[in-house]
Design a protein around this motif. Structure first.
Motif, short mmCIF file in Angstrom:
data_model
loop_
_atom_site.label_atom_id
_atom_site.label_comp_id
_atom_site.label_asym_id
_atom_site.label_seq_id
_atom_site.Cartn_x
_atom_site.Cartn_y
_atom_site.Cartn_z
N UNK A 267 0.62 -1.13 0.17
CA UNK A 267 -0.09 0.09 0.01
C UNK A 267 0.77 1.26 -0.15
N UNK A 268 0.40 2.23 -0.70
CA UNK A 268 1.08 3.52 -0.66
C UNK A 268 0.06 4.85 -0.23
N UNK A 269 -1.19 4.25 0.33
CA UNK A 269 -2.04 5.29 0.78
C UNK A 269 -1.60 6.26 1.55
N UNK A 270 -0.73 5.48 2.72
CA UNK A 270 -0.17 6.45 3.53
C UNK A 270 0.83 7.68 3.11
N UNK A 271 1.51 7.56 2.06
CA UNK A 271 2.24 8.34 1.41
C UNK A 271 1.38 9.44 0.35
N UNK A 272 0.46 8.77 -0.15
CA UNK A 272 -0.18 9.77 -1.35
C UNK A 272 -1.46 10.22 -1.15
N UNK A 273 -2.20 9.71 -0.10
CA UNK A 273 -3.53 9.84 0.10
C UNK A 273 -4.04 11.42 0.02
N UNK A 274 -3.22 12.12 0.76
CA UNK A 274 -3.58 13.64 0.75
C UNK A 274 -3.50 14.33 -0.65
N UNK A 275 -2.42 13.73 -1.02
CA UNK A 275 -2.41 14.31 -2.56
C UNK A 275 -3.43 14.13 -3.57
N UNK A 276 -3.77 12.90 -3.39
CA UNK A 276 -4.99 12.41 -4.25
C UNK A 276 -6.17 13.23 -4.00
N UNK A 277 -6.67 13.41 -2.53
CA UNK A 277 -7.74 14.19 -2.45
C UNK A 277 -7.74 15.60 -2.66
N UNK A 278 -6.59 16.01 -2.67
CA UNK A 278 -6.37 17.55 -3.07
C UNK A 278 -6.17 17.76 -4.62
N UNK A 279 -6.06 16.94 -5.12
CA UNK A 279 -5.99 16.78 -6.73
C UNK A 279 -4.74 16.92 -7.26
N UNK A 280 -3.69 16.74 -6.50
CA UNK A 280 -2.45 16.88 -6.92
C UNK A 280 -1.92 15.63 -7.50
N UNK A 281 -2.69 14.31 -7.11
CA UNK A 281 -2.33 13.16 -8.06
C UNK A 281 -3.43 12.61 -8.31
#
Length: 219
Positions: free
Chosen positions: A122-136
Motif C-alpha cells: 500500500x502507498x495510501x499513507x504516502x499519497x492519500x492527501x495528494x490524491x484528495x487535494x487533486x495533486x495526484x
C-alpha cells in the motif's frame, strides 16, 4: 284516599327508577364513546409517529459492483457506464434526498468481499492527501488491503461528485466524505463471517446521508 296516595307513591317510584336506568344507559353510552375515541386517537397518533419516524430516516443509496458498473479487480477506476449512471441518476437522487431531509453531509462507503487483495504494498499513507487535494490522480494509489480498496473506490465516487459540484454549480452546500468498510459489513448490515471467495453481492458502494451537529466531549 289511602289507595290514591299509594298509586301516587308507586308512580313516583316508577319515575325515579326509569330516570335512574336512563341515566345509567346514557353513562354507559358515554363510556363506550370515550373508549372508542381513545382507541381511534391512539391509532392515529401511532400512524403519525410512524410516518414522522420514516420521514426522519433518509434512505441508503446502493451502487452494486456488477455488470457495467463493476470495478476492475483491485482497481478504483470508475468505468464510463458507472460514471454516466452517477451523473444522470445518482446526482438527482442526492439532490432530492438532501433537500427533503435537510442533509449537509453525504457519506460514500466502499464495501468489498473477503478476497485477499494480492501482495501489493500500500502507498495510501504516502499519497492519500495528494490524491484528495487533486495533486495526484487516484490511479497513483495502490491498495494493499480491502480496507485500502474500499476507501479508494469511495474516494473515486467523491471526486466525481465534487467535480460535478464545482463544474455544474449543483449539490450546493454539501460536503462529501469517503469511508471504507472493507469486507466487514454484509448488505443486511450484519457483521460478515470469514469468507475469502469471490462474492459480488458484498461488493458495493453505499451513499448515506447525515447532518453535522455540534462537536462536544463527554466527560
Amino acid at each position: 284516599m289511602a289507595r290514591h296516595l299509594r298509586k301516587i307513591e308507586n308512580h313516583e317510584e316508577l319515575n325515579i327508577w326509569t330516570a335512574f336506568t336512563d341515566l345509567m344507559s346514557n353513562a354507559f353510552l358515554i363510556l363506550i364513546l370515550f373508549l372508542l375515541l381513545t382507541i381511534v386517537t391512539s391509532s392515529i397518533s401511532q400512524q403519525i409517529f410512524q410516518q414522522n419516524t420514516n420521514n426522519d430516516t433518509p434512505p441508503i443509496i446502493e451502487i452494486k459492483d456488477e455488470g457495467a458498473y463493476r470495478f476492475s479487480s483491485g482497481s478504483a477506476n470508475i468505468p464510463p457506464p458507472m460514471l454516466n449512471y452517477i451523473v444522470r441518476r445518482i446526482v438527482p437522487e442526492i439532490e432530492k434526498t438532501t433537500k427533503q431531509y435537510k442533509i449537509n453531509v453525504v457519506e460514500i462507503i466502499g464495501h468489498t468481499d473477503g478476497q485477499p487483495n494480492g501482495q501489493v504494498v500500500s502507498n495510501l499513507d504516502l499519497n492519500l492527501e495528494k490524491v484528495v487535494s487533486g495533486k495526484l490522480p487516484i490511479t497513483n494509489l495502490q491498495a494493499g488491503s480491502n480496507a485500502d480498496l474500499g476507501l479508494m473506490r469511495a474516494l473515486a465516487v467523491v471526486k466525481v461528485l465534487r467535480d460535478f459540484q464545482t463544474q455544474q454549480g449543483r449539490l450546493r452546500g454539501l460536503k462529501f466524505r469517503a469511508y471504507s468498510a472493507a469486507q466487514l459489513i454484509l448488505p443486511s448490515g450484519e457483521l460478515a463471517a470469514i469468507a475469502r471467495q469471490d462474492d459480488v453481492a458484498r461488493r458495493r458502494m453505499e451513499i448515506r446521508f447525515t447532518r453535522l451537529g455540534e462537536v462536544r466531549q463527554v466527560k
